[in-house]
Design a protein around this motif. Structure first.
Motif, PDB file in Angstrom:
ATOM      1  N   ARG A  61      33.612  38.579  41.367  1.00 36.10           N
ATOM      2  CA  ARG A  61      34.708  38.911  40.741  1.00 36.10           C
ATOM      3  C   ARG A  61      34.828  40.151  39.138  1.00 36.10           C
ATOM      4  O   ARG A  61      33.441  40.927  38.825  1.00 36.10           O
ATOM      5  CB  ARG A  61      34.993  37.917  39.910  1.00 36.10           C
ATOM      6  N   THR A  62      35.902  40.613  39.991  1.00 35.17           N
ATOM      7  CA  THR A  62      35.949  41.875  38.838  1.00 35.17           C
ATOM      8  C   THR A  62      37.208  41.583  38.345  1.00 35.17           C
ATOM      9  O   THR A  62      38.466  40.696  39.059  1.00 35.17           O
ATOM     10  CB  THR A  62      35.919  43.220  39.348  1.00 35.17           C
ATOM     11  N   VAL A  63      37.732  42.655  37.136  1.00 33.55           N
ATOM     12  CA  VAL A  63      39.190  42.309  36.781  1.00 33.55           C
ATOM     13  C   VAL A  63      40.213  42.929  37.756  1.00 33.55           C
ATOM     14  O   VAL A  63      40.260  44.376  38.331  1.00 33.55           O
ATOM     15  CB  VAL A  63      39.090  43.169  35.700  1.00 33.55           C
ATOM     16  N   ASP A  64      41.486  42.558  38.411  1.00 27.96           N
ATOM     17  CA  ASP A  64      42.530  42.683  39.026  1.00 27.96           C
ATOM     18  C   ASP A  64      43.470  43.855  38.375  1.00 27.96           C
ATOM     19  O   ASP A  64      44.235  43.805  37.128  1.00 27.96           O
ATOM     20  CB  ASP A  64      43.577  41.659  38.934  1.00 27.96           C
ATOM     21  N   THR A  65      42.729  45.138  38.632  1.00 29.65           N
ATOM     22  CA  THR A  65      43.875  46.552  38.409  1.00 29.65           C
ATOM     23  C   THR A  65      45.024  46.724  38.955  1.00 29.65           C
ATOM     24  O   THR A  65      45.640  47.923  38.375  1.00 29.65           O
ATOM     25  CB  THR A  65      43.384  47.433  37.850  1.00 29.65           C
TER      26      THR A  65
END
Length: 494
Positions: A61-65
């Motif tokens: 998971r990662t931040v949605d930019t």
């Protein structure tokens, strides 16, 4: 049961105000390839830094930019992007993404089949059994309540309804198998079946212990006589007017198996609440078929008993009379599943269906032979091939096994028509059990040949007690529901 809502959308996924957007990555010749909506193409440059391998079941998971979602989840597809890989990956993502409300899938699809696979996998993965979980843990263990698949090739309304019916069927089996045996026993199983059936066009017939005795169901009665909670036989008949063929399905429903007087050791007894998975499968398949108005006649025989040791329990060397009169010497009370199944197979044969399939967590030998993910299928060659084709179409692994003719002689009894086991000789235990069942398959209506029959031993795959994978979390898997539904569809007049 936790059932997530499922929908499909052709809108832009970047506008979706969801908790997580799921995209994919696959392993290709030692490198990682992004499989995602073009809007997320820029993430490809960061896969190595994020530790993404593309391996099956890996979730990063990662931040949605890019869009309006809170986070992005990258799910590994393994090496494939076919429908089976997409179903497994979507299921794995939905299973792992707990503690969120809404999940969107932005994995490209080439047609409605692939889009349906993502939807089905996600619906199967978004399951958790929380009926007995403390409320403080419930949120973190609960999967998303809403799933949206973003695709330009959404399946039609009928297919979407089928996906939901299939997922609900699998989850029904999971609920029943996961339930503690103190709460799930023959009589309560019948009640829960009635709740699941509701107003669907399924005719229900129940035999209690008095009626079982009157109608000669000695196998079910014998196995159940050691329990304070008496056995039941449950018949479900779905008979749509458009049906031209009749498939009978017989399910083993041992709601708990102690082994009876041939008592199991303590550790192997753990998990024996799953010994009714076959009967749960039969219920789920017929309910799903009725919900989707499948044009095939289906008759289910659910053979329900609790195998307990007591002063009333059947003893080794007792002789039971099965429906139809065949006598069985019980030499191992822990080989009880085949005794209740014998009654069901005879009853199913009396209606002369076009084919009979039975499904059971029948033998520990199946687990020894095929492990915890493959199920076995044995029986009449053409029907076995038909089952294998159905299993392949839904990516549920089954493996064909023989029923060697010489095995039947090992079941000869000195006092009865047949004995139920060969104590002290474990060789070919899975196939020996099938050889026993084969004796109870009847003739076609013209009496010229034996009714086509296939036996499914799902002992290893019915309960997941190892590594979590695909859409299979801990506990019950609901294995064979999708295969049996695909098999039933092959008997439709469409």
């Amino acid at each position: 049961m936790t059932s997530a809502s499922l929908s499909f959308s052709a809108e832009s996924v970047t506008e979706a105000a969801v908790d997580v957007v799921v995209i994919g990555a696959r392993s290709v010749d030692g490198s990682v390839e992004l499989v995602a909506d073009p809007a997320y193409a820029g993430i490809a440059a960061h896969l190595d830094a994020l530790g993404v391998t593309g391996g099956a079941d890996q979730l990063v998971r990662t931040v949605d930019t890019v869009g309006a979602a809170k986070t992005i989840a990258i799910i590994g597809l393994g090496r494939g992007t076919d429908a089976a890989a997409l179903r497994a990956a979507a299921g794995s993502a939905a299973r792992q993404l707990t503690g969120v409300d809404t999940v969107a899938f932005a994995i490209p699809t080439s047609d409605a089949v692939e889009a349906a696979a993502i939807g089905e996998g996600a619906a199967l993965g978004a399951y958790a059994y929380t009926a007995y979980r403390h409320t403080s843990l419930e949120k973190t263990k609960t999967p998303a309540s809403s799933i949206v698949v973003y695709t330009a090739s959404a399946p039609d309304d009928a297919e979407q309804a089928r996906i939901i019916a299939v997922a609900d069927g699998v989850n029904l089996v999971r609920d029943l198998v996961n339930a503690p045996p103190s709460d799930l026993y023959p009589e309560s199983f019948v009640d829960l079946a009635g709740d699941a059936i509701g107003d669907l066009p399924i005719e229900v017939t129940v035999w209690d212990e008095t009626e079982l005795a009157a109608d000669g169901f000695g196998g079910i009665l014998g196995v159940g006589q050691g329990s304070a909670r008496p056995p039941r036989l449950l018949k479900l008949a779905y008979s749509p007017a458009a049906a031209t063929q009749h498939l009978a399905i017989v399910g083993k429903g041992i709601t708990f198996d102690t082994g009876g007087l041939s008592l199991k050791p303590p550790v192997p007894m753990i998990g024996m609440k799953s010994d009714m998975a076959g009967a749960a499968n039969v219920l789920a398949v017929i309910v799903a078929a009725a919900r989707t108005e499948l044009p095939v006649r289906l008759t289910g025989w659910l053979c329900l008993a609790e195998n307990m040791p007591s002063g009333n329990a059947v003893r080794p060397n007792d002789v039971l009379s099965i429906r139809g009169g065949t006598t069985v010497e019980v030499v191992n009370t822990d080989a009880e599943g085949r005794l209740v199944m014998a009654d069901g197979l005879v009853a199913a044969s009396e209606e002369h269906p076009d084919a009979i399939v039975d499904v059971a967590t029948l033998t520990g030998a199946q687990v020894v032979a095929l492990g915890h993910r493959y199920s076995a299928v044995m029986g009449e060659v053409d029907l076995v091939e038909r089952v294998l084709a159905a299993s392949k179409s839904v990516a549920e692994p089954f493996w064909p096994m023989p029923i060697p003719e010489e095995l039947r002689a090992r079941l000869d009894s000195g006092v009865a028509d047949i004995k139920n086991a060969t104590p002290g000789d474990p060789a070919a235990g899975m196939m020996l059990a099938a050889a026993f069942l084969q004796d109870f398959i009847g003739k076609t209506a013209d009496g010229e040949s034996t009714i086509p029959w296939a036996h499914l031993d799902i002992a290893g795959a019915a309960l997941n007690e190892g590594k979590l994978y695909s859409f299979n979390g801990p506990g019950a898997t609901g294995v064979s529901v999708r295969t049996l539904l695909a098999l039933a569809e092959s008997y439709t007049s469409k």
